[in-house]
Each structure stands twice: as structure tokens, then as C-alpha cells.
Design a protein around this motif. Structure first.
Motif, short mmCIF file in Angstrom:
data_model
loop_
_atom_site.label_atom_id
_atom_site.label_comp_id
_atom_site.label_asym_id
_atom_site.label_seq_id
_atom_site.Cartn_x
_atom_site.Cartn_y
_atom_site.Cartn_z
N ARG A 126 1.23 1.57 -12.28
CA ARG A 126 1.80 0.81 -11.19
C ARG A 126 2.62 -0.37 -11.72
NH1 ARG A 126 3.09 2.54 -6.23
NH2 ARG A 126 2.29 1.26 -4.53
N GLN A 139 5.91 0.78 -12.88
CA GLN A 139 6.77 1.09 -11.74
C GLN A 139 7.41 -0.20 -11.20
OE1 GLN A 139 4.42 2.99 -8.76
NE2 GLN A 139 6.13 4.20 -7.93
N ARG A 155 10.02 -1.77 -13.70
CA ARG A 155 11.35 -1.18 -13.71
C ARG A 155 12.21 -1.70 -12.57
NH1 ARG A 155 11.28 3.64 -17.06
NH2 ARG A 155 9.16 3.80 -17.85
N LEU A 157 7.96 0.31 -2.32
CA LEU A 157 6.66 0.86 -2.77
C LEU A 157 5.61 0.81 -1.66
CD1 LEU A 157 6.38 -0.64 -6.39
CD2 LEU A 157 7.20 1.62 -5.69
#
Lengths: 225, 225
Positions: free
Chosen positions: A168, A171, A174, A189
Motif C-alpha cells: 500500500r 502504491q 508512486r 484509492l
DNA sequence: GAAACCATCGGGGATCACCCTGATTGCACC
DNA sequence: GGTGCAATCAGGGTGATCCCCGATGGTTTC
């Protein structure tokens, strides 16, 4: 295409562009009989007009030229090429500086040789360009190949530091590194902005960075984006 | 170097590496007298051993080869080149697929031509490689040049946009892109943080960017840091 | 089943980033 | 002598960033 069919075909129509008249006449004299010099030009503007008028198969083009907007040989290519679709450009230069090579190649030159080449070598190079080949002096070949290898091989490899981040966190990292705001990351998200904040803090702490700007630089350096 | 000195020099010692024996013998027969075929190999392992043993000037190397660790011609280059420092590799292939070209060029091949070439063309290509030139088939020349332009050209373009910034703005831009805060930039340039703000605003507006993150990415892409 | 993570969320607060509208000085160009 | 531009600075404002303090529930590990 063999040499026989080649010599049997008509001579190759070329135009010489160089601001030194002595060099032009020397080149004209030294080129072999397979090359037909249709015209010469000494400035950027003259060269553009001449190439468009004569539509030669190949232009032997000096890189450093007076006139125009100061763009030299590259400017000739950019301005003349659209109006001379069947013309190819072979750059000639005393310089083998990287920036000169780059500018004319990007403009569309199909080769780059130094002026230390002999008339026979220039003739051969012109024919090869006419056949669609790319021609480079030995000195430059390595440079071009290195650049090619660099662009072709950009597959970033394992980063041990990345493994320290949870899935996570990676993620979130990025998205943050790409410049998205906390709110935007949260939206994409489907989590709360506060959660994003927590993840970002963890990422910064684990990577020993102090701001999202450093994170952007960090990620770009490792080609993670 | 003229053709005369060339023909007068000794024949070029080469090794042929290809898994098809018929192609090998055809190539051997078609190469001109300036090429001296010293040996042949059909597999990756044999090729590595042979190249190291014979130390030829040029290896005519098929890209797709059995044996070794499945790396084909690229594996031959990687393993043999360190032990044959004066040997150059010219890739021969039926394929003009990008990944094949990329792998052998990255491994260190100095050229890449397709098997549709004639014996005379292969001979010429081998000699040119021996002279330090880079040789590519017409089909591939554009591909290689495009890749080269892509990697090398960004520095050239950057200067055009960069010129739109004043000297002071460029100075501030570099520091901001490196991640320094307004205060830090102000301290290192001995001006007020408010002035830094003004400069940053101007930079972002002129470069049509919307945040310092984009500025960092912009600068890194153009290798300005 | 306790310890160690991970992912989720919140309050509060200090600082930073970015934008807007001003201003002054100096320098160059016409 | 006006016009324009680069460089310097300021006030005021909104929102973003980052850190501190917490909390809950889930999984894995020993």
C-alpha cells in the motif's frame, strides 16, 4: 542492391552546402563520377531555397552555417525537408562535438561524417545514405551506439529500499511522487486523506526523505514512474 | 584511409557464427577476397571458445543461436568480448525485430544487418566495422536514429525553453527543482523568500507548469540537475 | 495469546507553497 | 523622456504538507 546495378544506374544528384567556397570546390573535384553535383549553397537561406528547387537525392550539409536564424545545418533540414520529401541529408563537419551531432540527427540527418574523410569516402557515404543506410564516422559510431543502448535498456532493476515499503505504501508513494495531492490520492484509492498522510509519513521515514519533493526526485532517479 | 591502402592491406580475419551450415558455406563462398574466414561455429559455446582462440578482427554473428544459456548472439558477445579485446561483432539476422537489435547492440555489437544482404554487402559491412564504423541495414537505420534522437535530443530542446527564463530565474529554478524550500533558496542567494516566490511563479508560468513537483520532473527529464 | 506489523481513520497545529495585487530600482531601447 | 523588462521586496490569503498525538481492527509470527 549490388555494386553493378549501382554503377549502372544514373549518377546520384547531390547538393553541396558549405560556407567555405574552397572546401566546396575541393569536394566537387574529389567526389567520384557516381556523384552528380547539381548545385552549391553557402548560407542557411540559400541552402533551403536550393534544396527545394533542385530536389536532390542527397544534400552534403555543413553543420556550421551562417544565415537563417542561426540554426546552422539543422535549420536547413527542418525547413527544407518538408518541401523536399525525397531528399536525404548527410551532415559534414569539422566538429565531432556531441551537441552538433545531436542537433542535426534530431533534425533528420541520416548520417554524420567529419571533413577529414576523403572524396571517395564522402562519395560512398552519400550513396549509402541514398540507399537508406545510416552513416557515421568511426569516432561517432560508438557515441551513437551508446546513446542507443541507453535508451533501449532503461529497465530499472530491483531496489532493496523499495522492499521496505508495504504494498500500500508503494502504491501511495508512486502517486505522491507523480505530484498528486493527498486528496487526489485518497480519491483514487478510495481511502481518507488522513490515511494517505499516514502512508506518506511512513514512506518518508523509511526512505529517510524529508519532503515529497525529495520523493519525486528519488522515484525519478530510479525510474519508478 | 583510402580504398587503395585498404586493398593493399592484409585480408580481414573473420569468424562466422551461425547454426545453419548451408548459410555458413554460402557466406564463405560469397565473401570477397578481402575477407579471410578463419573459422566457423554453430552454437553459443563453440562460438565463445572459437572467438577467444582465434581472436579474429570481426565476428559475423547470427542473433539466434542454440546452446549457452539461451542468450543467442548477445551471450556470445558478452562472454567472448572480455577475452578478445580487439574483436568486433557484426550481427546478422533474418529478423529486424526491435528486441533482437536492442539485445545485441546493448551487448556490444558494432552493427546489425539482415541476411538478405549480398556477399559483397556483408564484406563491405565487415570492413567498415573493422574501421570502427557502425553499420546498419536501411530498415534499421531509421529505428536506431530515432532511438538516438529520443535519448540525446532532450538536452537540445531544453535549452530553447530554458532561454525563456532570465538568468536569475534559471538559478532559482535549479534550486527549487532540487527540492530546496523557499527559505533555503533565499538564504543561499541572499535575497528575500518573497523574491524567491516571485521568481518561482514566473518560472512556473513560463514553463507552463503548475507545481514544483512538475518542475522537478521537468528538470530531471532534461538532465539539468 | 502476546508481539509485531499493516491498513484504516481522526484532531490539532506549525509550516510551506502558491497566487494575487501592489511597489521600487535600474537598465536598455527608441 | 516614456516604455518595457528584470530584479528586488511586501501584505494578505487559501489550501497543502507534514508532524505530533491518538484510535481500531486485521494478519502474521513466535
Amino acid at each position: 542492391m549490388t555494386d553493378v546495378t549501382f554503377l549502372a544506374s544514373a549518377a546520384l544528384p547531390v547538393v553541396i552546402v558549405d560556407d567555405h567556397s574552397i572546401f566546396r570546390s575541393g569536394l566537387r573535384a574529389e567526389l567520384d563520377s557516381g556523384i552528380d553535383v547539381r548545385g552549391e549553397a553557402a548560407t542557411v537561406d540559400d541552402a533551403i531555397a536550393l534544396v527545394i528547387e533542385l530536389q536532390p537525392r542527397v544534400v552534403l550539409l555543413d553543420v556550421h552555417l551562417p544565415g537563417g536564424r542561426g540554426g546552422g545545418g539543422a535549420e536547413v533540414i527542418r525547413d527544407a525537408a518538408p518541401a523536399a520529401p525525397n531528399t536525404l541529408f548527410l551532415a559534414l563537419s569539422v566538429s565531432d562535438a556531441a551537441e552538433d551531432v545531436v542537433s542535426v540527427i534530431r533534425a533528420g540527418a541520416r548520417g554524420y561524417i567529419t571533413k577529414s574523410a576523403s572524396g571517395a569516402e564522402v562519395s560512398t557515404a552519400a550513396r549509402r545514405v541514398a540507399e537508406g543506410d545510416a552513416v557515421f564516422s568511426p569516432k561517432l559510431a560508438g557515441f551513437v551506439l551508446d546513446a542507443f543502448g541507453a535508451v533501449a535498456g532503461e529497465t530499472a532493476i530491483a531496489t532493496e529500499e523499495l522492499d521496505r515499503l508495504s504494498a500500500r505504501e508503494q502504491q501511495v508513494m508512486r502517486l505522491i511522487a507523480r505530484g498528486y495531492a493527498y486528496k487526489e490520492v485518497a480519491g483514487s484509492l478510495f481511502i481518507s486523506p488522513k490515511t494517505v498522510e499516514t502512508h506518506v509519513s511512513a514512506v518518508l521515514r523509511k526512505l529517510q526523505l524529508s519532503s515529497r519533493h525529495e520523493l519525486t526526485a528519488w522515484a525519478l532517479e530510479r525510474k519508478l514512474l
